[in-house]
Design a protein around this motif. Sequence first.
Motif, PDB file in Angstrom:
ATOM      1  N   TRP A   1       0.941  -1.490  -0.169  1.00 35.12           N
ATOM      2  CA  TRP A   1       0.252  -0.199   0.179  1.00 35.12           C
ATOM      3  C   TRP A   1       0.889   1.481  -0.186  1.00 35.12           C
ATOM      4  O   TRP A   1       1.094   2.416  -0.922  1.00 35.12           O
TER       5      TRP A   1
ATOM      6  N   LEU B   1       4.056   1.448  -1.042  1.00 36.69           N
ATOM      7  CA  LEU B   1       4.394   1.230  -2.367  1.00 36.69           C
ATOM      8  C   LEU B   1       3.618   1.869  -3.172  1.00 36.69           C
ATOM      9  O   LEU B   1       4.137   2.978  -4.361  1.00 36.69           O
ATOM     10  N   SER B   2       2.130   1.557  -3.326  1.00 32.71           N
ATOM     11  CA  SER B   2       1.428   2.145  -4.787  1.00 32.71           C
ATOM     12  C   SER B   2       0.207   3.780  -4.224  1.00 32.71           C
ATOM     13  O   SER B   2       0.327   4.282  -4.999  1.00 32.71           O
ATOM     14  N   ASN B   3       1.056   4.103  -3.257  1.00 30.04           N
ATOM     15  CA  ASN B   3      -0.040   5.193  -2.837  1.00 30.04           C
ATOM     16  C   ASN B   3       0.863   6.290  -1.887  1.00 30.04           C
ATOM     17  O   ASN B   3       0.725   7.307  -2.343  1.00 30.04           O
ATOM     18  N   ILE B   4       2.440   6.161  -1.715  1.00 27.83           N
ATOM     19  CA  ILE B   4       2.887   6.914  -1.030  1.00 27.83           C
ATOM     20  C   ILE B   4       4.199   7.552  -1.711  1.00 27.83           C
ATOM     21  O   ILE B   4       5.323   8.092  -1.735  1.00 27.83           O
ATOM     22  N   VAL B   5       5.116   6.187  -2.406  1.00 25.61           N
ATOM     23  CA  VAL B   5       6.469   6.485  -2.891  1.00 25.61           C
ATOM     24  C   VAL B   5       6.082   6.826  -4.378  1.00 25.61           C
ATOM     25  O   VAL B   5       5.809   6.853  -5.135  1.00 25.61           O
TER      26      VAL B   5
ATOM     27  N   VAL C   1      -2.439   0.601   8.690  1.00 29.38           N
ATOM     28  CA  VAL C   1      -3.134  -0.130   7.501  1.00 29.38           C
ATOM     29  C   VAL C   1      -3.247  -1.799   7.752  1.00 29.38           C
ATOM     30  O   VAL C   1      -2.859  -2.184   8.202  1.00 29.38           O
TER      31      VAL C   1
END
Lengths: 173, 173
Positions: free
Chosen positions: A28, A30-34, A164
């Motif tokens: 999550w 990796l997909s949403n913050i980074v 999360v």
Amino acid sequence: MASEVAEKERKILVAVDEGEESSYALSWCLSNIVNENSKDTLVLVYARPPRAVYSTLDGSGEEGRLPGYLFSSDILASMEKYSHEVAECVLEKAHRICKDFNAIKVETKVEHGDPRDVICQVAEKLNVDLVVMGSHGYGLIKRAFLGSVSHHCAQNLKCPVLIVKKPKSNDGN
Amino acid sequence: MASEVAEKERKILVAVDEGEESSYALSWCLSNIVNENSKDTLVLVYARPPRAVYSTLDGSGEEGRLPGYLFSSDILASMEKYSHEVAECVLEKAHRICKDFNAIKVETKVEHGDPRDVICQVAEKLNVDLVVMGSHGYGLIKRAFLGSVSHHCAQNLKCPVLIVKKPKSNDGN
């Protein structure tokens, strides 16, 4: 603003353990913050059970230590080896998830201790910008402290904490 | 991955109140989570004190209501007006922060009730992807429930929860 985000060099601590939830939290994040273009560094932190657990079970440190009481040194060595292998396995899985996302710089930290202390200490020492974790406990003491790791960290850390939860599998995401 | 992020249509709920911390949480979210190119929608949620607070203080609903007890209807109307004005002020400030960040679609929700219930209900109803909040309580009951709003939401929400603390002012960020 996307460029503004990209220019920052953020350190993001992600707490990992054996559970599915921590893998989900990592994905999550990796997909949403980074952002791929960012200079973010992910610091994967894994807390191994404190050595004290073994020595207490072994009776060492007690007055009049009982030789061979509960665990022989062979068994203790096996437990230590097992704990080491679990750590390796968890971190290998976490690295694989990061690879899938084509990410950024990844560092790992493995420390013996209560996950609450380990996460807070590493976060503070490295002065991270964000801590990401599953909502449940970590490692061996998961059942005893269900949820208390994230609560403790949210209360005690100075940086933002992202908690999360893994959705129920029938959600399909 | 940046493009992957940009393609998603995420709904991000940000809980706002009168405090500096919620403004900081909103700014942090805008700088660290939201991408200019994304189709994110920010939902600013403000919980107004429950109407029950007034009516209880007023003694209405009690057997043998005492007319004029504690608060006259004039005073109740003033409190309602004041509460409305506070809500307006909080949301105006939040909108200004969003404008500074050149952001994305912004919606607002104002509901009467305990902030814990309001945040959880709106998050569930709108099926948001993330809830962002300060670490402290919200609104009038802030002091009584210090920290319990974020704890409650982290425990009860199914979606990820980001808890942001305002750094001490001498940190310079």
